[in-house]
Motif scaffolding. Sequence first.
Motif, PDB file in Angstrom:
ATOM      1  N   UNK A 251      38.024  48.990   1.414  1.00  0.00           N
ATOM      2  CA  UNK A 251      39.317  49.362   1.973  1.00  0.00           C
ATOM      3  C   UNK A 251      40.450  48.946   1.042  1.00  0.00           C
ATOM      4  N   UNK A 252      41.355  49.892   0.792  1.00  0.00           N
ATOM      5  CA  UNK A 252      42.555  49.581   0.022  1.00  0.00           C
ATOM      6  C   UNK A 252      42.349  49.527  -1.475  1.00  0.00           C
ATOM      7  N   UNK A 253      41.211  50.011  -1.983  1.00  0.00           N
ATOM      8  CA  UNK A 253      40.907  49.910  -3.407  1.00  0.00           C
ATOM      9  C   UNK A 253      40.567  51.280  -3.987  1.00  0.00           C
ATOM     10  N   UNK A 254      41.295  51.695  -5.036  1.00  0.00           N
ATOM     11  CA  UNK A 254      40.900  52.828  -5.870  1.00  0.00           C
ATOM     12  C   UNK A 254      40.483  52.294  -7.233  1.00  0.00           C
ATOM     13  N   UNK A 255      39.499  52.937  -7.863  1.00  0.00           N
ATOM     14  CA  UNK A 255      39.016  52.505  -9.177  1.00  0.00           C
ATOM     15  C   UNK A 255      39.173  53.638 -10.180  1.00  0.00           C
ATOM     16  N   UNK A 256      39.805  53.350 -11.305  1.00  0.00           N
ATOM     17  CA  UNK A 256      39.910  54.276 -12.435  1.00  0.00           C
ATOM     18  C   UNK A 256      39.222  53.606 -13.621  1.00  0.00           C
ATOM     19  N   UNK A 257      38.069  54.125 -14.024  1.00  0.00           N
ATOM     20  CA  UNK A 257      37.264  53.462 -15.042  1.00  0.00           C
ATOM     21  C   UNK A 257      37.192  54.306 -16.306  1.00  0.00           C
ATOM     22  N   UNK A 258      37.622  53.700 -17.417  1.00  0.00           N
ATOM     23  CA  UNK A 258      37.584  54.354 -18.725  1.00  0.00           C
ATOM     24  C   UNK A 258      36.309  53.958 -19.458  1.00  0.00           C
ATOM     25  N   UNK A 259      35.639  54.945 -20.051  1.00  0.00           N
ATOM     26  CA  UNK A 259      34.442  54.664 -20.854  1.00  0.00           C
ATOM     27  C   UNK A 259      34.474  55.545 -22.096  1.00  0.00           C
ATOM     28  N   UNK A 260      33.848  55.099 -23.195  1.00  0.00           N
ATOM     29  CA  UNK A 260      33.842  55.918 -24.414  1.00  0.00           C
ATOM     30  C   UNK A 260      32.927  57.126 -24.248  1.00  0.00           C
ATOM     31  N   UNK A 261      33.474  58.305 -24.427  1.00  0.00           N
ATOM     32  CA  UNK A 261      32.750  59.556 -24.175  1.00  0.00           C
ATOM     33  C   UNK A 261      31.475  59.640 -25.032  1.00  0.00           C
ATOM     34  N   UNK A 262      30.343  59.814 -24.355  1.00  0.00           N
ATOM     35  CA  UNK A 262      29.025  60.025 -24.976  1.00  0.00           C
ATOM     36  C   UNK A 262      28.559  58.838 -25.822  1.00  0.00           C
ATOM     37  N   UNK A 263      29.012  57.617 -25.468  1.00  0.00           N
ATOM     38  CA  UNK A 263      28.597  56.446 -26.242  1.00  0.00           C
ATOM     39  C   UNK A 263      27.907  55.384 -25.388  1.00  0.00           C
ATOM     40  N   UNK A 264      27.571  55.729 -24.139  1.00  0.00           N
ATOM     41  CA  UNK A 264      26.758  54.849 -23.305  1.00  0.00           C
ATOM     42  C   UNK A 264      25.345  55.427 -23.226  1.00  0.00           C
ATOM     43  N   UNK A 265      24.407  54.630 -22.732  1.00  0.00           N
ATOM     44  CA  UNK A 265      23.059  55.178 -22.537  1.00  0.00           C
ATOM     45  C   UNK A 265      23.087  56.211 -21.416  1.00  0.00           C
ATOM     46  N   UNK A 266      22.079  57.071 -21.370  1.00  0.00           N
ATOM     47  CA  UNK A 266      22.023  58.110 -20.338  1.00  0.00           C
ATOM     48  C   UNK A 266      21.983  57.480 -18.949  1.00  0.00           C
ATOM     49  N   UNK A 267      21.256  56.385 -18.813  1.00  0.00           N
ATOM     50  CA  UNK A 267      21.149  55.689 -17.524  1.00  0.00           C
ATOM     51  C   UNK A 267      22.508  55.123 -17.115  1.00  0.00           C
ATOM     52  N   UNK A 268      23.179  54.437 -18.049  1.00  0.00           N
ATOM     53  CA  UNK A 268      24.493  53.865 -17.747  1.00  0.00           C
ATOM     54  C   UNK A 268      25.478  54.953 -17.326  1.00  0.00           C
ATOM     55  N   UNK A 269      25.473  56.046 -18.069  1.00  0.00           N
ATOM     56  CA  UNK A 269      26.371  57.158 -17.764  1.00  0.00           C
ATOM     57  C   UNK A 269      26.108  57.706 -16.372  1.00  0.00           C
ATOM     58  N   UNK A 270      24.835  57.926 -16.068  1.00  0.00           N
ATOM     59  CA  UNK A 270      24.474  58.492 -14.767  1.00  0.00           C
ATOM     60  C   UNK A 270      24.812  57.540 -13.631  1.00  0.00           C
ATOM     61  N   UNK A 271      24.603  56.243 -13.855  1.00  0.00           N
ATOM     62  CA  UNK A 271      24.942  55.265 -12.810  1.00  0.00           C
ATOM     63  C   UNK A 271      26.390  55.402 -12.376  1.00  0.00           C
ATOM     64  N   UNK A 272      27.277  55.592 -13.334  1.00  0.00           N
ATOM     65  CA  UNK A 272      28.703  55.691 -13.024  1.00  0.00           C
ATOM     66  C   UNK A 272      29.082  57.086 -12.545  1.00  0.00           C
ATOM     67  N   UNK A 273      28.725  58.081 -13.329  1.00  0.00           N
ATOM     68  CA  UNK A 273      29.266  59.416 -13.088  1.00  0.00           C
ATOM     69  C   UNK A 273      28.635  60.110 -11.881  1.00  0.00           C
ATOM     70  N   UNK A 274      27.496  59.601 -11.398  1.00  0.00           N
ATOM     71  CA  UNK A 274      26.868  60.225 -10.230  1.00  0.00           C
ATOM     72  C   UNK A 274      27.492  59.765  -8.912  1.00  0.00           C
ATOM     73  N   UNK A 275      28.342  58.741  -8.963  1.00  0.00           N
ATOM     74  CA  UNK A 275      28.980  58.273  -7.728  1.00  0.00           C
ATOM     75  C   UNK A 275      29.974  59.329  -7.232  1.00  0.00           C
ATOM     76  N   UNK A 276      29.892  59.631  -5.958  1.00  0.00           N
ATOM     77  CA  UNK A 276      30.733  60.670  -5.378  1.00  0.00           C
ATOM     78  C   UNK A 276      31.814  60.097  -4.454  1.00  0.00           C
TER      79      UNK A 276
END
Length: 476
Positions: A164-189
């Motif tokens: 409650x009361x929290x928005x998150x804006x997360x910056x990451x280097x494009x295409x420089x994380x592992x596939x698993x790390x990327x999916x962990x973050x970007x799959x959140x809806x």
Amino acid sequence: MKYISTRGLSPALSFSEILLGGLAPDGGLYMPEAYPQFSAADLSAMRGMNYRDLAYTILSRLVDDIPAADLRDIVDRTYRAEVYAFARPGQNAEDITPTLELEQGLYLLSLSNGPTLAFKDMAMQLLGNLFEYVLAKKGETTNILGATSGDTGSAAEYAMRGKQGVNVFMLSPHQKMSRFQTAQMFSLQDENIHNIAVRGVFDDCQDIVKAVSNDHQFKANHKIGAVNSINWARVAAQVVYYFKGYFAVTSDNSQKVSFAVPSGNFGNVCAGHVARMMGLPVDKLVVATNENDVLDEFFRTGVYRPRGSANTYHTSSPSMDISKASNFERFVFDLVGRDGAKVRELWSKVDAGGAFDLNADGWFAKVADYGFVSGSSNHAHRMQTIKQTQAQYGVTIDTHTADGLKVALEHRSADTPMLVLETALPAKFEDAIVEALGHKPQRPASLEGLEQLPQRFEVMDADTDAIKAFIVAHIE
């Protein structure tokens, strides 16, 4: 307990007053005005404690503006066995950070059993509960802006999703994380989670976070908070597992222990420095870098020379692909006698793209007093260490932990236990494990097929004004 800025120009504030903000108004990082001290009697009383009791005992010395019963409740909700359920076979999840003996005197401190399989969960889960508590008390909201090289982002998002009361804006280097790390973050809806893939490297992302934090008007108007390890609460939470690891491998307080820490942004090993300053009997703090060896160069030569984004290498231990280590300023503050003017002088050189040398005025000679040593690793070392660890001990480790183990072995002494801080489970870096061992690492059943899930993210240039506009558009 009050907190002061490393740059000496901001007022001393309480824990709750600094919790949401990250950087101090003068651009520095918050540190305790004085380190609380644990005596030999205190250590003896703490030796038999479980993780929750230990965390409460330590954090209550650092947090005195949250009522004891409320802090106890926050700690108890954070460090539950079911939250840290990904322990290795034979380990007890109730231990939260179990130790794994590789051979006599050499251990892994397992920090990667949380929901995102990385050590960042240890602090971020606490931070999520603290944020929610403080915001509810104040009747406020916050918009978190963070930067990640891989693990901070997912740990923050999993800790803050649905809060409650929290928005998150997360910056990451494009295409420089592992596939698993990327999916962990970007799959959140979740609607309160916003992923921004920045064309650049981690240092570009971190520079944007600092630029926004230093725009005091924008920060105040849009209630910008921080979860990167520039946030003191992150470091405070990490202090706990140094104590837990120490007690796990010693039988009395006359013994010392060394810790080897894979290092990028210096937050993890900075917590070890704080633990040592609070009275934990630490012999060496071993700083292990990858090819981005700016910290190793400093601890060998006394020269701190960040290389800039154009000269930051993309490696197989990507969470350490960092040239400018934010938390290093916290250690240097202590090293130069807590002289804010001196820190301002040094970081004015860094902020201008330069370097500084602590040899001339004798400060570098004092580094040994704090127990720091260092070393670096590269891709060939990582592959060899992963192979060797599997062959010798039957244990699979990830690439970052391999960097830590490789450097740990260079600084090991026969009479002092060495704990290597495990930073992630190998499932997060599948391609590297396949290269090293010829087969995929085991992953929790609940995370099978993660990379195939729909992903939600924006690709943007490393442009602070554009990022600000994106934040404003998504909170109003």
